[in-house]
Design a protein around this motif. Sequence first.
Motif, short mmCIF file in Angstrom:
data_model
loop_
_atom_site.label_atom_id
_atom_site.label_comp_id
_atom_site.label_asym_id
_atom_site.label_seq_id
_atom_site.Cartn_x
_atom_site.Cartn_y
_atom_site.Cartn_z
N ILE A 172 41.82 43.92 44.93
CA ILE A 172 41.82 45.38 44.84
C ILE A 172 43.03 45.86 44.03
O ILE A 172 42.90 46.68 43.11
CB ILE A 172 41.81 46.03 46.24
CG1 ILE A 172 40.45 45.78 46.92
CG2 ILE A 172 42.11 47.53 46.16
CD1 ILE A 172 40.44 46.09 48.40
N GLN A 173 44.19 45.32 44.33
CA GLN A 173 45.41 45.73 43.64
C GLN A 173 45.37 45.34 42.16
O GLN A 173 45.70 46.16 41.28
CB GLN A 173 46.64 45.10 44.30
CG GLN A 173 46.93 45.63 45.67
CD GLN A 173 48.01 44.84 46.38
OE1 GLN A 173 48.20 43.64 46.17
NE2 GLN A 173 48.76 45.53 47.25
N SER A 174 44.96 44.12 41.87
CA SER A 174 44.94 43.67 40.48
C SER A 174 43.92 44.45 39.67
O SER A 174 44.17 44.81 38.51
CB SER A 174 44.69 42.16 40.38
OG SER A 174 43.40 41.83 40.84
N GLN A 175 42.77 44.75 40.26
CA GLN A 175 41.76 45.51 39.52
C GLN A 175 42.20 46.96 39.30
O GLN A 175 41.90 47.54 38.25
CB GLN A 175 40.40 45.44 40.22
CG GLN A 175 39.71 44.10 40.06
CD GLN A 175 39.58 43.67 38.61
OE1 GLN A 175 39.01 44.39 37.79
NE2 GLN A 175 40.11 42.50 38.28
N ALA A 176 42.94 47.52 40.23
CA ALA A 176 43.47 48.87 40.00
C ALA A 176 44.39 48.88 38.79
O ALA A 176 44.31 49.76 37.93
CB ALA A 176 44.21 49.37 41.25
N VAL B 293 51.53 42.45 42.64
CA VAL B 293 50.41 41.75 43.28
C VAL B 293 50.78 40.31 43.60
O VAL B 293 50.19 39.70 44.49
CB VAL B 293 49.13 41.81 42.39
CG1 VAL B 293 47.94 41.18 43.10
CG2 VAL B 293 48.81 43.25 42.01
N SER B 294 51.75 39.77 42.90
CA SER B 294 52.25 38.40 43.14
C SER B 294 51.17 37.33 42.96
O SER B 294 50.98 36.48 43.82
CB SER B 294 52.87 38.28 44.53
OG SER B 294 53.97 39.14 44.65
N ILE B 295 50.49 37.40 41.81
CA ILE B 295 49.51 36.36 41.52
C ILE B 295 49.96 35.57 40.29
O ILE B 295 50.53 36.12 39.36
CB ILE B 295 48.09 36.93 41.29
CG1 ILE B 295 48.08 37.99 40.19
CG2 ILE B 295 47.50 37.48 42.58
CD1 ILE B 295 46.70 38.48 39.80
N PRO B 296 49.72 34.27 40.32
CA PRO B 296 50.03 33.47 39.12
C PRO B 296 49.01 33.78 38.03
O PRO B 296 47.82 34.00 38.30
CB PRO B 296 49.91 32.03 39.61
CG PRO B 296 49.06 32.08 40.83
CD PRO B 296 49.21 33.45 41.42
N LYS C 197 41.43 39.51 49.21
CA LYS C 197 40.73 40.77 48.98
C LYS C 197 41.71 41.86 48.55
O LYS C 197 41.45 42.62 47.61
CB LYS C 197 39.96 41.19 50.23
CG LYS C 197 39.09 42.41 50.02
CD LYS C 197 38.18 42.66 51.21
CE LYS C 197 37.26 43.81 50.84
NZ LYS C 197 36.09 43.86 51.66
N LEU C 198 42.87 41.92 49.21
CA LEU C 198 43.88 42.91 48.86
C LEU C 198 44.40 42.68 47.43
O LEU C 198 44.53 43.63 46.66
CB LEU C 198 45.05 42.86 49.85
CG LEU C 198 46.20 43.83 49.55
CD1 LEU C 198 45.72 45.28 49.54
CD2 LEU C 198 47.32 43.63 50.56
N GLN C 199 44.68 41.44 47.07
CA GLN C 199 45.14 41.13 45.72
C GLN C 199 44.08 41.51 44.67
O GLN C 199 44.42 41.99 43.60
CB GLN C 199 45.49 39.65 45.58
CG GLN C 199 46.78 39.26 46.26
CD GLN C 199 47.02 37.78 46.19
OE1 GLN C 199 46.12 36.98 46.43
NE2 GLN C 199 48.25 37.40 45.87
#
Length: 110
Positions: free
Chosen positions: A79-83, A52-55, A75-77
């Motif tokens: 969705i991906q992080s919550q999955a 997801v590439s989030i700090p 929004k995409l991050q």
Amino acid sequence: MIQINVWEDEEQKIKKFLVKGHAGYGEEGWDIVCSAVSALTIATLNGLTEYVSIPLDIEIEDGYVYCAITTKMSKLQTIQSQAILQTMKLAFENIVDEYGEYVKMDKMKI
């Protein structure tokens, strides 16, 4: 015992989690409960940072992992992080169901 805390907001999105302690199910290095929880925790951190590439705000010590999402995401991050995070929570619930005397999980509201 391993204590897992998962914090969710009003939309039930996971914003942070804490995993601390040792299961005590087996000898160190052979404890399958500790290994399962550790593998899930590491996979979650890797997914969030590499895929997801989030700090993240992360603290890691022996028997202790704290992770918080402290940045605004696309929004995409989200969705991906919550999955990833919801899958982690489901897997932890399965471990608690099977090995509840060694692992406890509490869900908290932010």
